[in-house]
Design a protein around this motif. Structure first.
Motif, PDB file in Angstrom:
ATOM      1  N   ALA A   1     -18.192   7.511  -2.705  1.00 34.38           N
ATOM      2  CA  ALA A   1     -18.709   8.562  -3.568  1.00 34.38           C
ATOM      3  C   ALA A   1     -17.555   9.189  -4.341  1.00 34.38           C
ATOM      4  N   GLY A   2     -17.763   9.466  -5.608  1.00 35.94           N
ATOM      5  CA  GLY A   2     -16.735  10.101  -6.404  1.00 35.94           C
ATOM      6  C   GLY A   2     -15.567   9.162  -6.692  1.00 35.94           C
ATOM      7  N   ASN A   3     -14.492   9.749  -7.170  1.00 36.76           N
ATOM      8  CA  ASN A   3     -13.327   8.967  -7.559  1.00 36.76           C
ATOM      9  C   ASN A   3     -12.208   9.023  -6.529  1.00 36.76           C
ATOM     10  N   LEU A   4     -12.384   9.721  -5.436  1.00 39.33           N
ATOM     11  CA  LEU A   4     -11.292   9.887  -4.489  1.00 39.33           C
ATOM     12  C   LEU A   4     -10.889   8.573  -3.831  1.00 39.33           C
ATOM     13  N   THR A   5     -11.866   7.803  -3.350  1.00 38.41           N
ATOM     14  CA  THR A   5     -11.548   6.591  -2.596  1.00 38.41           C
ATOM     15  C   THR A   5     -10.819   5.542  -3.432  1.00 38.41           C
ATOM     16  N   PRO A   6     -11.279   5.186  -4.633  1.00 36.44           N
ATOM     17  CA  PRO A   6     -10.519   4.215  -5.435  1.00 36.44           C
ATOM     18  C   PRO A   6      -9.109   4.688  -5.755  1.00 36.44           C
ATOM     19  N   THR A   7      -8.951   5.981  -6.063  1.00 39.81           N
ATOM     20  CA  THR A   7      -7.624   6.512  -6.360  1.00 39.81           C
ATOM     21  C   THR A   7      -6.749   6.490  -5.117  1.00 39.81           C
ATOM     22  N   LEU A   8      -7.328   6.812  -3.971  1.00 35.42           N
ATOM     23  CA  LEU A   8      -6.607   6.772  -2.705  1.00 35.42           C
ATOM     24  C   LEU A   8      -6.061   5.374  -2.437  1.00 35.42           C
ATOM     25  N   VAL A   9      -6.887   4.367  -2.623  1.00 31.72           N
ATOM     26  CA  VAL A   9      -6.463   2.988  -2.378  1.00 31.72           C
ATOM     27  C   VAL A   9      -5.358   2.581  -3.336  1.00 31.72           C
ATOM     28  N   SER A  10      -5.487   2.953  -4.604  1.00 36.93           N
ATOM     29  CA  SER A  10      -4.478   2.574  -5.593  1.00 36.93           C
ATOM     30  C   SER A  10      -3.143   3.223  -5.296  1.00 36.93           C
ATOM     31  N   LEU A  11      -3.148   4.455  -4.773  1.00 39.51           N
ATOM     32  CA  LEU A  11      -1.895   5.129  -4.443  1.00 39.51           C
ATOM     33  C   LEU A  11      -1.231   4.503  -3.219  1.00 39.51           C
ATOM     34  N   LEU A  12      -2.035   4.133  -2.222  1.00 35.84           N
ATOM     35  CA  LEU A  12      -1.478   3.528  -1.016  1.00 35.84           C
ATOM     36  C   LEU A  12      -0.864   2.166  -1.303  1.00 35.84           C
ATOM     37  N   LEU A  13      -1.381   1.479  -2.304  1.00 30.11           N
ATOM     38  CA  LEU A  13      -0.908   0.127  -2.617  1.00 30.11           C
ATOM     39  C   LEU A  13      -0.083   0.092  -3.893  1.00 30.11           C
ATOM     40  N   ALA A  14       0.497   1.219  -4.295  1.00 25.25           N
ATOM     41  CA  ALA A  14       1.276   1.266  -5.536  1.00 25.25           C
ATOM     42  C   ALA A  14       2.369   0.208  -5.513  1.00 25.25           C
ATOM     43  N   GLU A  15       2.368  -0.671  -6.525  1.00 18.97           N
ATOM     44  CA  GLU A  15       3.300  -1.798  -6.556  1.00 18.97           C
ATOM     45  C   GLU A  15       4.728  -1.359  -6.825  1.00 18.97           C
ATOM     46  N   ASP A  16       4.908  -0.259  -7.577  1.00 17.20           N
ATOM     47  CA  ASP A  16       6.254   0.160  -7.931  1.00 17.20           C
ATOM     48  C   ASP A  16       6.838   1.162  -6.949  1.00 17.20           C
ATOM     49  N   GLN A  17       6.132   1.418  -5.831  1.00 20.08           N
ATOM     50  CA  GLN A  17       6.634   2.339  -4.825  1.00 20.08           C
ATOM     51  C   GLN A  17       6.412   1.731  -3.439  1.00 20.08           C
ATOM     52  N   VAL A  18       6.860   2.452  -2.424  1.00 14.98           N
ATOM     53  CA  VAL A  18       6.695   1.988  -1.053  1.00 14.98           C
ATOM     54  C   VAL A  18       5.225   2.090  -0.651  1.00 14.98           C
ATOM     55  N   ALA A  19       4.686   1.032  -0.043  1.00 12.67           N
ATOM     56  CA  ALA A  19       3.294   1.054   0.413  1.00 12.67           C
ATOM     57  C   ALA A  19       3.160   1.977   1.623  1.00 12.67           C
ATOM     58  N   TYR A  20       2.028   2.653   1.715  1.00 11.12           N
ATOM     59  CA  TYR A  20       1.772   3.580   2.822  1.00 11.12           C
ATOM     60  C   TYR A  20       0.527   3.151   3.583  1.00 11.12           C
ATOM     61  N   SER A  21       0.547   3.416   4.881  1.00 12.09           N
ATOM     62  CA  SER A  21      -0.616   3.153   5.723  1.00 12.09           C
ATOM     63  C   SER A  21      -1.336   4.463   6.000  1.00 12.09           C
ATOM     64  N   LEU A  22      -2.614   4.343   6.343  1.00 11.94           N
ATOM     65  CA  LEU A  22      -3.447   5.515   6.596  1.00 11.94           C
ATOM     66  C   LEU A  22      -4.052   5.421   7.988  1.00 11.94           C
ATOM     67  N   GLU A  23      -3.925   6.494   8.743  1.00 11.42           N
ATOM     68  CA  GLU A  23      -4.553   6.597  10.067  1.00 11.42           C
ATOM     69  C   GLU A  23      -5.545   7.757  10.038  1.00 11.42           C
ATOM     70  N   ILE A  24      -6.799   7.460  10.413  1.00  9.99           N
ATOM     71  CA  ILE A  24      -7.866   8.461  10.402  1.00  9.99           C
ATOM     72  C   ILE A  24      -8.233   8.815  11.839  1.00  9.99           C
ATOM     73  N   ILE A  25      -8.146  10.088  12.175  1.00  7.44           N
ATOM     74  CA  ILE A  25      -8.482  10.556  13.519  1.00  7.44           C
ATOM     75  C   ILE A  25      -9.600  11.579  13.433  1.00  7.44           C
ATOM     76  N   LEU A  26     -10.758  11.266  14.028  1.00  8.89           N
ATOM     77  CA  LEU A  26     -11.867  12.204  14.101  1.00  8.89           C
ATOM     78  C   LEU A  26     -11.663  13.095  15.320  1.00  8.89           C
ATOM     79  N   ASN A  27     -11.550  14.394  15.115  1.00  6.18           N
ATOM     80  CA  ASN A  27     -11.249  15.322  16.200  1.00  6.18           C
ATOM     81  C   ASN A  27     -12.497  15.709  16.990  1.00  6.18           C
ATOM     82  N   LEU A  28     -12.327  15.750  18.308  1.00  3.94           N
ATOM     83  CA  LEU A  28     -13.384  16.169  19.228  1.00  3.94           C
ATOM     84  C   LEU A  28     -12.871  17.318  20.083  1.00  3.94           C
ATOM     85  N   THR A  29     -13.787  18.138  20.560  1.00  2.48           N
ATOM     86  CA  THR A  29     -13.368  19.258  21.406  1.00  2.48           C
ATOM     87  C   THR A  29     -12.932  18.777  22.789  1.00  2.48           C
TER      88      THR A  29
END
Length: 212
Positions: A116-144
């Protein structure tokens, strides 16, 4: 004394004039090479190097606006989602975000499970930027509760939460982020929040230091 003050005033005006000219000037490689060649012939035995790029500094205004990958990721999320908490490590190589889970879901995936929206495509393009260092993403869903304790007490809730956080990762993968750049899991933290960790991607080497 009058002559000295007049000379000083003229000197300050002349200095100010050249400072203004310098601030308005632009660097042109062709003209710079001619000047350097002339200076080299007059004062140096070495030839002028072919590559002048190391002497060229980027425009500070454009550089500050663009920033590195982590800065751009921070700006992306803060623009799209209100209430984002951001922390960076001292070296600026890792960034942690804490986001309300409902706002995160609204930006990542819609009711039909697609981005939904433009966040996800932009997020992917930034993580895989060819002219910069690639970054990994870790998603943690918090529980009580501790996720391990929840697995033993109410396994059905644990499975539900695992499917939920895995859905976030799958949605981002479907947009184009390879699986090696993303991971998802459960953690103990403030209720109804999700933690995102951005780190420089390092390929896994099963041989460790011996494989180098």
């Amino acid at each position: 004394m009058a002559n000295q003050f007049l000379a000083l005033a003229l000197f300050v005006m002349l200095l100010s004039f050249f400072i203004i000219l310098n601030s308005m000037s632009n660097f042109e490689v062709i003209k710079a090479r001619e000047v350097l060649t002339s200076l080299s012939v007059a004062f140096s035995k070495e030839n002028v190097p072919n590559d002048l790029s190391a002497s060229v500094k980027p425009d500070p205004v454009e550089s500050a606006a663009k920033g590195n990958t982590l800065d751009q990721l921070k700006e992306l999320f803060e623009t799209q989602i209100a209430g984002v908490e951001v922390q960076k490590n001292r070296l600026g190589t890792t960034m942690h975000m804490r986001i309300p889970v409902d706002k995160f879901e609204a930006q990542i995936s819609g009711a039909d499970g697609r981005a939904a929206g433009n966040l996800t495509p932009t997020l992917v393009s930034l993580l895989l930027a060819e002219d910069q260092v690639a970054y990994s993403l870790e998603i943690i869903l918090n529980l009580t509760q501790n996720p391990a304790a929840l697995q033993g007490d109410t396994p059905q809730d644990s499975i539900k939460n695992i499917k939920r956080v895995s859905g976030y990762a799958k949605t981002i993968e479907d947009i184009g982020l390879p699986k090696k750049f993303i991971s998802a899991g459960l953690g103990k933290g403030p209720e109804k929040t999700v933690d995102l960790f951005f780190k420089r991607y390092q390929p896994f080497n099963p041989l460790g230091a011996r494989g180098e």
